[in-house]
Design an enzyme around this catalytic site. Structure first.
Site, PDB file in Angstrom:
ATOM      1  CD  GLU A 116      -2.834  -1.333   2.451  1.00 50.70           C
ATOM      2  OE1 GLU A 116      -3.979  -1.166   2.091  1.00 50.70           O
ATOM      3  OE2 GLU A 116      -2.472  -1.592   3.294  1.00 50.70           O
ATOM      4  CD  GLU A 136      -3.351  -6.288   3.921  1.00 46.51           C
ATOM      5  OE1 GLU A 136      -2.741  -5.225   3.760  1.00 46.51           O
ATOM      6  OE2 GLU A 136      -3.422  -7.025   2.925  1.00 46.51           O
TER       7      GLU A 136
END
Length: 262
Positions: A116, A136
């Site tokens: 990210e 995640e």
């Protein structure tokens, strides 16, 4: 502000280029709250320092660019969720628009929040052993620092869906093939190549580079006709600058332009 008061990052200014290095090698450059706070200070300084034109983000060591949120710290209750943090994850993944170019020099693992961070950069280059992923969902959480929004904008939707929903990793060659990175560079040449790209950008008109980045970022959220109108607005403002007169003049006179950022 070279390393002033920082413990988890190194912040250097090399002429017009800022280099931000995550220095938590033993934690594979995972990001805890303190690291995000320090990165936020560095990014704000980069944004506001008119002498700086380009930034490079990297991680110390050869194993990892960043493996994202420090889950060990999270398990100890040391991290907070995004809504409770004083700054965005990594300092700039949300709510901190920066219209100067940022290059991600990716060495090794680039996972979860690490990816990210890279997605929040404008140009991404990597080493042959780089690995990319948003794992995640394996740990019953989801990407929360822009991954679900930036990855589908950066690569084909099918690949973005696969990476986000399975949590599986891809290698450097796949990342290059689908457009996640622009170059694969030998380990020993990674920072030299990043500095070379940064140097090329520094030779361009700084106002033009910033306006172009702003047009790209803000235009993504607009219908095409609105984006074209916004481009016209920025172009008109830019065309009235001294630099926009110097560029064509230098071309006509067959010399290197002398841009002043005004």
């Amino acid at each position: 502000m070279n390393d002033e008061g920082f413990t988890n990052i190194r912040y250097e200014k090399r002429d017009a280029i800022a280099v931000i290095t995550i220095t938590r090698e033993q934690a594979l450059n995972a990001i805890d709250t303190r690291t995000s706070q320090e990165m936020y200070r560095a990014w704000c300084d980069f944004r506001d320092d008119e002498s700086l034109r380009v930034a490079i983000l990297t991680g110390v060591g050869e194993k990892s660019f960043s493996t994202g949120m420090d889950l060990v710290a999270t398990a100890r209750g040391e991290n907070q969720f995004e809504g409770g943090r004083p700054v965005p994850f990594g300092g700039f993944t949300k709510r901190l628009p920066i219209y100067k170019p940022i290059i991600a020099a990716i060495n090794g693992y680039c996972l979860a929040g690490g990816l990210e961070l890279a997605l929040a950069c404008d140009i991404r280059i990597c080493t042959p052993d780089a690995r990319f992923g948003l794992p995640e969902v394996r740990w019953a959480i989801m990407p929360g620092a822009g991954g679900t929004q930036r990855l589908p904008r950066a690569i084909p939707q099918a690949w973005a869906n696969y990476m986000i929903l399975t949590g599986e990793q891809i290698d450097a060659e796949t990342a290059l093939r689908i457009g996640l990175v622009s170059h694969i560079v030998p380990k020993e040449e990674l920072m030299d190549r990043a500095m070379q790209i940064a140097g090329i950008i520094c030779e361009r008109g700084p106002l033009a580079v910033r306006a172009a980045k702003e047009a790209i970022l803000r235009g993504m959220d607009m219908p095409l006709d609105h984006g074209l109108a916004f481009e016209d607005l920025l172009f008109t403002r830019l065309f009235a600058s001294e630099d926009a007169k110097e560029g064509p003049r230098a071309f006509a006179e067959k010399r290197k332009p002398n841009y002043r950022g005004r």
